[in-house]
Design an enzyme around this catalytic site. Structure first.
Site, PDB file in Angstrom:
ATOM      1  NE  ARG A  51     -19.830  31.805 -10.464  1.00  0.00           N
ATOM      2  CZ  ARG A  51     -20.508  30.630 -10.503  1.00  0.00           C
ATOM      3  NH1 ARG A  51     -20.850  30.086 -11.643  1.00  0.00           N
ATOM      4  NH2 ARG A  51     -20.803  30.017  -9.381  1.00  0.00           N
ATOM      5  CE1 TYR A 103      -1.806  45.565 -22.057  1.00  0.00           C
ATOM      6  CE2 TYR A 103      -2.453  43.340 -21.457  1.00  0.00           C
ATOM      7  CZ  TYR A 103      -2.239  44.661 -21.114  1.00  0.00           C
ATOM      8  OH  TYR A 103      -2.464  45.058 -19.831  1.00  0.00           O
ATOM      9  CG  ASP A 175      -6.718  42.685 -28.135  1.00  0.00           C
ATOM     10  OD1 ASP A 175      -7.464  43.680 -28.144  1.00  0.00           O
ATOM     11  OD2 ASP A 175      -5.883  42.475 -27.233  1.00  0.00           O
ATOM     12  CE  LYS A 200      -6.335  48.916 -21.259  1.00  0.00           C
ATOM     13  NZ  LYS A 200      -5.731  47.838 -22.030  1.00  0.00           N
TER      14      LYS A 200
HETATM   15  C1  LIG Z   1      -5.245  46.533 -21.785  1.00  0.00           C
HETATM   16  C2  LIG Z   1      -5.213  45.544 -22.885  1.00  0.00           C
HETATM   17  C3  LIG Z   1      -5.533  44.205 -22.662  1.00  0.00           C
HETATM   18  C4  LIG Z   1      -5.866  43.673 -21.277  1.00  0.00           C
HETATM   19  O1  LIG Z   1      -7.061  44.196 -20.793  1.00  0.00           O
HETATM   20  P1  LIG Z   1      -7.361  44.441 -19.219  1.00  0.00           P
HETATM   21  O2  LIG Z   1      -8.702  45.055 -19.240  1.00  0.00           O
HETATM   22  O3  LIG Z   1      -6.276  45.331 -18.709  1.00  0.00           O
HETATM   23  O4  LIG Z   1      -7.320  43.102 -18.568  1.00  0.00           O
HETATM   24  C5  LIG Z   1      -5.500  43.339 -23.741  1.00  0.00           C
HETATM   25  N1  LIG Z   1      -5.176  43.767 -24.980  1.00  0.00           N
HETATM   26  C6  LIG Z   1      -4.866  45.053 -25.221  1.00  0.00           C
HETATM   27  C7  LIG Z   1      -4.514  45.461 -26.612  1.00  0.00           C
HETATM   28  C8  LIG Z   1      -4.863  45.983 -24.189  1.00  0.00           C
HETATM   29  O5  LIG Z   1      -4.534  47.256 -24.435  1.00  0.00           O
END
Ligand SMILES: *Cc1c(COP(=O)(O)O)cnc(C)c1O
Length: 384
Positions: A51, A103, A175, A200
């Protein structure tokens, strides 16, 4: 290889990775182990329990840190797990300033989970960073920014936000999921923390859920690493391996996403069935100049508003494509189409959602790296 003397593509392939010391294996092995041998209590090779630390994950964390020009990286079992750790830097009574076009999952976590812990969130229009100032008070501890925003592709001026955050001693997190480090490096513009949904563009093949935090601040890193290990949203070695593999083509994929995105955006802008196209590469995008200043190109994320389409017609169109698959998520090699109002942004109340432009006839496209002729033909087939 972490040396920033190498260019982006070279680091995407090599950073954090060396041939395996025991066998010479070129690819970082998948260290599928939960624990490690100790010669005597506390005497081990830097790894005690997985972990806390795993060599496959460490290689990935170092690679991602290199791509964001950061000193440190931490990988999480999802993007939300990464965001969760940042909010856990706060305590009851603290306040957060963030955008009103977030998001959906981030909005849900802030309002439905952390609001219950006595943390206060202000959702404001960040298209002009000066809007932040009236919301700052002695309790303001975090500025959380997404740019480009999801799904209306607003651009927030990272450098201007960083100046305000620094003046008021507010931690500033970005982000950077939509841009990826190929297009934008928020730490270079003054951010304290970069967050990614690695799921992504970084993973890039729609086969992994993962998140990451990158920072160059020693103190923040120590606190985040403590939360990371204490709260335990850490990814496994197989997922870490898949992302290391995906990253090796990040620069090639992003180049293709940007080029295909440019062609699709241009095609849609001139299409009679489309009322509006959101894409930061257009010179009439309200913050195009800022996008040009802080991004290297404009990416493959595009949102469109259909002309005279009710929910029923919007659903019919969203389901009719052959190359675009109707699905949540984005940033993979394959083209995806999404209906934010009922899919990714369904957890935002209708009134809030529509204020941010997420109307029922809005569709979001993640333009993939298929042959662009096939992508354009698919759009022509459905839209006419
Ligand atoms: C998908 C996404 C998230 C969340 O990420 P996960 O990997 O699905 O938990 C946060 N911010 C943005 C802009 C996203 O597209």
């Amino acid at each position: 290889m972490n040396q920033q003397e190498f260019k982006f593509g070279t680091r995407a392939i090599h950073a954090g990775q060396e041939p395996d010391p025991t066998t010479g294996a070129i690819m970082t092995p998948i260290y599928q182990t939960s624990t490690y041998w100790q010669e005597s209590p506390g005497k081990h090779k830097g790894y005690a329990y997985a972990r806390g630390k795993n060599p496959t994950r460490s290689a990935l964390e170092n690679c991602l840190a290199s791509l964001e020009n950061a000193k440190y990286g931490l990988c999480f079992s999802s993007g939300m797990g990464a965001t969760d750790a940042v909010v856990k830097l706060l305590k009851p009574g603290d306040e957060v300033i963030t955008g009103n076009d977030l998001y959906g999952g981030t909005y849900r976590m802030f309002t439905k989970v952390f609001a219950n812990y006595g943390i206060k969130f202000h959702f404001i229009d960040l298209s002009n960073p000066q809007n932040i100032i009236p919301y700052i008070n002695a309790n303001t501890k975090l500025l959380w920014v997404e740019t480009p925003t999801n799904p209306t592709m607003q651009i927030v001026d990272i450098e201007a936000c960083a100046k305000i955050a620094k003046t008021h001693q507010v931690t500033f997190a970005v982000d950077n999921t939509f841009a990826s480090p190929y297009l934008q490096n928020p730490l270079d513009l003054g951010a304290d923390i970069v967050m990614h949904s690695v799921t992504k563009y970084l993973g890039g093949h729609s086969d992994v859920i993962m998140g990451a935090l990158l920072t160059s601040n020693d103190h923040l890193y120590e606190r985040l690493a403590f939360i990371h290990n204490s709260c335990g949203a850490t990814p496994g070695p197989m997922d870490s391996f898949l992302v290391l593999r995906g990253l090796k083509t990040l620069h090639l994929r992003m180049k293709a996403h940007c080029e295909n995105g440019r062609q699709v955006a241009t095609f849609l802008k001139n299409h009679p069935m489309i009322e509006k196209v959101y894409w930061p590469g257009f010179t009439d995008h309200p913050n195009h100049e800022i996008a040009k200043k802080q991004m290297r190109d404009f990416g493959g994320m595009i949102s469109i508003v259909l002309k005279n389409a009710d929910l029923h017609k919007t659903f019919d169109i969203a389901s009719a494509f052959k190359v675009f698959t109707l699905a949540e998520s984005l940033g993979g090699v394959e083209s995806l189409i999404n209906h934010p109002a009922t899919m990714t942004h369904a957890s935002i109340p209708k009134e809030e959602r529509e204020k941010a432009g997420v109307v029922d006839n809005l569709l979001r496209l993640s333009v993939g790296v298929e042959d662009v002729e096939d992508i354009l033909n698919d759009l022509k087939m459905v839209l006419g």
